[in-house]
Enzyme design. Structure first.
Site, PDB file in Angstrom:
ATOM      1  N   GLU A  88     -27.954 -19.753  -6.221  1.00 10.50           N
ATOM      2  CA  GLU A  88     -29.514 -19.417  -5.903  1.00 10.50           C
ATOM      3  C   GLU A  88     -29.355 -19.323  -4.525  1.00 10.50           C
ATOM      4  OE1 GLU A  88     -32.015 -21.855  -7.961  1.00 10.50           O
ATOM      5  OE2 GLU A  88     -31.758 -20.438  -9.666  1.00 10.50           O
ATOM      6  N   GLU A 124     -28.631 -18.638 -15.401  1.00 12.45           N
ATOM      7  CA  GLU A 124     -29.549 -19.197 -15.554  1.00 12.45           C
ATOM      8  C   GLU A 124     -30.913 -19.020 -16.250  1.00 12.45           C
ATOM      9  OE1 GLU A 124     -30.927 -22.385 -12.999  1.00 12.45           O
ATOM     10  OE2 GLU A 124     -28.767 -22.081 -12.139  1.00 12.45           O
TER      11      GLU A 124
END
Length: 430
Positions: A168, A280
């Protein structure tokens, strides 16, 4: 038997049996792209580097056993840069490296694959202060150095699904865009490891929904091995953060919200003929309608030949609302949905016989039948070769050394399948 006789990858007499075997094996999980689980713990704690089993931990064999029984045989393992490399540009920490290697070995013993996920958001905590890549104290060269050393240390591990080079990335400096960081990491890895897949997350928290705005330029990354997978994340609450502070209605959720959020990423992959992965995604279970969202989302991924790893498992999560770690030997409600999607579907594009022969036109397997060893020509030294029995069970994994696979004398008489680069390349007979 003439050991010098070279047998082509496949002749006409072999085609029928080979197709039957491949069809049978494609029913099993290992021959399709696997879905899996994030087993968190090594990323826990704000104290850096912290103390093992106090501030953070690594998944145990019993955790692996549980998720294997559920059919989730791909594990995304989050770990921290500050723990594996205490001083920037320094040697890898031997204790932390040992934890990672031990986990890889435990997973390999269970025929499970692992994604090594550097869970750092393009940041590093230095002397208690978080630095961002591109700042005065943290450069692209620092993270390139880390991944070069990691790849050198781990490249011979047979069950690494891919290097997840950064979790991320977000809110980066204009002078140091994520594209530039990712490209240098790729360059560093390929200087020592040309075989392992590299997984590149998107910018802006790897958002699938915002992919075209923040991550479209990643299609221009260069990998001399042509083995990149692009990673996006998808959550279904109002701000897509995965915190789910509100209820289903207040979050504005609806049955196909996951499909709508991931579609920009899926369209981008298809338009650019690239491979993708959802690193995710997760739901709470305080409302059964979330289960419908998850089911629809995974069905859509399955239809589009994209796999993923659910966030998250591991006993250290406690009562975390997204956790699928069982309680009192009872599965969480999300697990029943996950078990429906253990692999991508069998209609996903696969390598046909003609293209297989074109790709491996110089490949030879001999002697065939074999006694103790098999020569494989037309591949590169160090390539990973997997050999399966007729029941599609993995028998041995070896790196090619002097173009030979050795120590096969103990195998029982029968037919064996040979796999290279996730592709079946032929059969051999004992």
């Amino acid at each position: 038997m003439n050991p010098l006789k070279q047998t082509p990858i496949m002749n006409l007499k072999q085609k029928s049996l080979f197709l039957i075997i491949i069809t049978l094996c494609s029913i099993t999980a290992f021959s399709q792209t696997p879905f899996g689980i994030n087993l968190a713990g090594a990323d826990f704690g704000s104290n850096m580097p912290g103390t093992y089993n106090i501030d953070y931990t690594y998944p145990t064999e019993s955790e692996l056993d549980y998720y294997k029984t559920k059919g989730l045989k791909l594990v995304r393992l989050p770990f921290k840069w500050e723990r594996i490399q205490h001083p920037l540009n320094g040697n890898l920490n031997t204790e932390e490296l040992s934890h990672i290697q031990t986990f890889l070995q435990a997973a390999a013993a269970r025929d499970m694959q692992v994604i090594l996920d550097l869970h750092n958001y393009c940041r590093y905590k230095l002397n208690g202060s978080e630095q961002i890549i591109g700042s005065n104290n943290l450069s692209i060269a620092h993270v390139k150095d880390l991944w070069t050393k990691l790849a050198t240390a781990l490249k011979d591990s047979p069950n690494i699904y891919g290097y997840g080079i950064m979790n991320e990335p977000h809110d980066l400096l204009n002078s140091t865009p994520w594209f530039d960081i990712a490209q240098e990491i790729i360059n560093g890895i390929r200087s020592t490891d040309t075989k392992t897949t590299i997984i590149v997350g998107g910018d802006s928290w790897s958002s699938a929904e915002r992919w075209m705005t923040y991550s479209d330029n990643l299609k221009n990354l260069s990998d001399p091995s042509n083995k990149l997978i692009y990673e996006a994340h998808v959550y279904f609450d109002k701000d897509a953060s995965g915190t789910y502070p509100n209820n289903y209605d207040a979050d504005g959720a609806y049955p196909n919200i996951g499909i709508d959020r991931v579609t920009p990423f899926v369209n981008w992959l298809q338009a650019n003929n690239l491979k993708g992965f959802i690193g995710e995604y997760g739901i709470p279970v305080n409302d059964s309608r979330w289960l419908t969202v998850l089911d629809n989302f995974l069905s859509y991924l399955n239809q589009n030949c994209i796999n993923g790893t659910y966030w998250a498992g591991g006993p250290w999560w406690g009562n975390y609302i997204l956790s699928v770690e069982p309680e009192a030997n009872t599965d969480k409600p999300q697990m029943a949905i996950l078990e429906k999607y253990l692999t991508t579907n069998n209609s996903c594009p696969t390598l046909g016989l003609n293209s297989l022969k074109d790709k491996y036109k110089n490949l030879k397997l001999y002697p065939n039948p074999f006694e103790n060893h098999v020569f494989i020509t037309g591949l590169n030294e160090g390539d990973l070769i997997n050999i399966y029995n007729i029941q599609c069970q993995l028998i041995t994994s070896q790196r090619l050394e002097n173009s030979v696979i050795t120590d096969l004398g103990h195998l029982a008489t029968g037919v064996y399948l040979v796999k290279h680069d996730d592709e079946f390349i032929g059969k051999i007979i004992k």
